[in-house]
Enzyme design. Structure first.
Site, PDB file in Angstrom:
ATOM      1  N   ARG A  95       0.822  -1.222   0.000  1.00 56.72           N
ATOM      2  CA  ARG A  95       0.000   0.000   0.000  1.00 56.72           C
ATOM      3  C   ARG A  95       0.851   1.264   0.000  1.00 56.72           C
ATOM      4  NH1 ARG A  95      -3.403  -0.994   4.515  1.00 56.72           N
ATOM      5  NH2 ARG A  95      -1.908   0.178   5.758  1.00 56.72           N
ATOM      6  N   TYR A 102     -11.393  24.160  -7.907  1.00 54.14           N
ATOM      7  CA  TYR A 102     -12.054  22.989  -8.516  1.00 54.14           C
ATOM      8  C   TYR A 102     -13.244  22.550  -7.630  1.00 54.14           C
ATOM      9  CZ  TYR A 102     -12.432  18.013  -9.786  1.00 54.14           C
ATOM     10  OH  TYR A 102     -12.896  16.783 -10.137  1.00 54.14           O
ATOM     11  N   ASP A 142      -2.781  24.328  -6.420  1.00 52.73           N
ATOM     12  CA  ASP A 142      -3.168  23.325  -7.420  1.00 52.73           C
ATOM     13  C   ASP A 142      -2.620  23.822  -8.755  1.00 52.73           C
ATOM     14  OD1 ASP A 142      -4.408  21.835  -9.425  1.00 52.73           O
ATOM     15  OD2 ASP A 142      -6.239  21.509  -8.251  1.00 52.73           O
TER      16      ASP A 142
HETATM   17  C1  LIG Z   1      -7.807  21.813 -11.324  1.00 55.97           C
HETATM   18  C2  LIG Z   1      -8.174  20.415 -10.943  1.00 55.97           C
HETATM   19  N1  LIG Z   1      -7.700  19.915  -9.801  1.00 55.97           N
HETATM   20  C3  LIG Z   1      -8.023  18.671  -9.399  1.00 55.97           C
HETATM   21  C4  LIG Z   1      -8.850  17.869 -10.155  1.00 55.97           C
HETATM   22  C5  LIG Z   1      -9.204  16.502  -9.659  1.00 55.97           C
HETATM   23  O1  LIG Z   1      -8.494  15.517 -10.368  1.00 55.97           O
HETATM   24  P1  LIG Z   1      -9.002  14.031 -10.477  1.00 55.97           P
HETATM   25  O2  LIG Z   1     -10.079  14.020 -11.519  1.00 55.97           O
HETATM   26  O3  LIG Z   1      -7.777  13.270 -10.879  1.00 55.97           O
HETATM   27  O4  LIG Z   1      -9.498  13.626  -9.139  1.00 55.97           O
HETATM   28  C6  LIG Z   1      -9.372  18.342 -11.347  1.00 55.97           C
HETATM   29  C7  LIG Z   1     -10.267  17.510 -12.154  1.00 55.97           C
HETATM   30  O5  LIG Z   1     -10.874  17.937 -13.114  1.00 55.97           O
HETATM   31  C8  LIG Z   1      -9.033  19.664 -11.752  1.00 55.97           C
HETATM   32  O6  LIG Z   1      -9.534  20.191 -12.885  1.00 55.97           O
END
Ligand SMILES: Cc1ncc(COP(=O)(O)O)c(C=O)c1O
Length: 393
Positions: A59, A112, A184
């Site tokens: 894991r 997001y 992010d």
């Molecule tokens: C800016 C951003 N961060 C995070 C994510 C989440 O990623 P995941 O779909 O791999 O969970 C997304 C998904 O669209 C995203 O657009």
């Protein structure tokens, strides 16, 4: 690969994480599947359990996981990386590892969507106080930082609306008051913004998007600058059972090899589409920081080295049925959420429905575009036909 820091990013993309010398000369690190790890002596087993590094339980990663993590950190130009089973898992694991009841989190209003749900449902249930802030706040964030503010979370450009944040100003304000800054960086990847170099403490990637690049795996990653913070997040994340699948780490690593050339084409196609859309009479506004008319353009030019393929545009007021006629009839643009693959996407989005700190009232429906790798003339022809359906509905 020796002396990683001396190589340009295209060279890192090609070689980082590969260890043919450890794998019979095989170029790509093989996929190691594992749950049980066997030990020869009690002493060896107890040391592995104590040190918790390397391969010691399935894991917590196999050599495939570690190859992906090594490559992500190399691209970032520092820090240490941790693989997670999705981008949202990377967000959740980071927040849940660092926050406790009574802490305050400053979260960008253009984050997001599902990260917002995580804050409003899960973090709220655990007694974490969340304040959403205007993505354009810049150094003004200092006024929102409280003594119990542990984290300031950025996403730039923002999901759906693509506001560019003043990353260095926000990071400086956070650090001045003892808070950590998380970004992010999925839109840019380390190729277009090396976030640690801008002072960010923790960088989050939905590797599902441009790293994997082929719309066929879910994967996330975080990169942490400080070794003690990295270890704390890693232990807490391990303790919650998050586990990135070896096959998906393999796909993430394989996708990375072509990330440079793909991203250049995504960026070129995206900007060409954005410019073409600016000239359409049906379009009120194009939300792309690479356009000189975009309010975020100056900050974007200062901090980013290019654009990826994701942006939005706002239509002049029209009926929902007209928008549906446009998007449902596209031949090349698929209607779907997870972007960053080789194919183009077009979908209606509703930022006005989720924002709380700032109003989003552009005056017409918003559509999000992911520019894929197709020939630009075919993409433009597809959109052109779409506008004909929009007008005729
Ligand atoms: C800016 C951003 N961060 C995070 C994510 C989440 O990623 P995941 O779909 O791999 O969970 C997304 C998904 O669209 C995203 O657009």
């Amino acid at each position: 690969m020796p002396d990683k820091k001396n190589y340009a990013i295209d060279t890192l993309l090609t070689h980082a994480g590969n260890h043919p010398e450890l794998n019979y000369g095989i170029v790509n690190p093989p996929v190691y599947h594992a749950s049980t790890i066997l030990y020869s002596t009690v002493e060896q087993m107890e040391r592995a359990q104590k040190e918790r590094t390397g391969v010691f339980y399935g894991r917590y990663g196999t050599p495939t996981t570690f190859a992906f993590e090594e490559a992500v950190a190399a691209l970032e130009g520092g820090g240490q990386a941790l693989a997670l089973p999705s981008g949202l898992a990377a967000i959740g694991a980071t927040l849940l590892s660092l926050l406790k009841a009574g802490d305050h989190l400053l979260m960008v209003d253009s984050v997001y969507g599902p990260a917002r749900t995580l804050c409003d449902k899960t973090l709220a249930r655990f007694g974490v106080d969340v304040t959403y802030y205007d993505p354009l706040i810049g150094a003004g964030i200092a006024d929102l930082i409280r003594p119990n503010t542990r984290l300031v979370y950025l996403e730039s450009p923002g999901s759906l609306t693509f506001e560019v944040q003043d990353i260095p100003a926000i990071v400086a304000a956070a650090h001045a008051k003892g808070a950590l800054a998380i970004l992010d960086n999925t839109w840019a990847t380390p190729l277009l913004l090396r976030a640690l170099g801008h002072g960010v403490d923790i960088v989050i990637y939905a590797a599902t998007k441009y790293f994997v690049g082929h719309s066929d795996a879910m994967l996330g990653a975080i990169v942490v600058r400080d070794p003690d913070l990295y270890r704390a997040i890693k232990l807490a994340t391990h303790g919650m059972g998050y586990c990135a699948a070896p096959d998906d780490c393999y796909l993430g690593l394989r996708g990375m090899r072509t990330l440079g050339v793909r991203l250049r084409q995504h960026g070129e196609n995206g900007l060409a589409l954005a410019r073409w859309l600016q000239g359409r009479p049906e379009v009120a506004r194009v939300l792309h920081p690479g356009l000189p008319e975009d309010p975020g353009h100056a900050l974007w030019r200062r901090d980013f080295t290019g654009a990826s393929g994701l942006f939005s545009f706002v239509l002049k007021p029209c009926a929902p049925a007209a928008v549906a006629a446009m998007v449902e009839g596209m031949r090349l643009f698929g209607m779907g959420g997870s972007w960053g693959g080789y194919e183009s996407l077009l979908m209606p989005v509703k930022p006005e429905a989720i924002r709380t700190a700032t109003a989003w009232a552009p005056g017409g429906p918003t559509l999000r575009v992911h520019a894929g790798l197709e020939a630009i003339e075919d993409l433009i022809a597809d959109l052109d036909d779409g506008f004909r359906r929009l007008a005729g509905a």
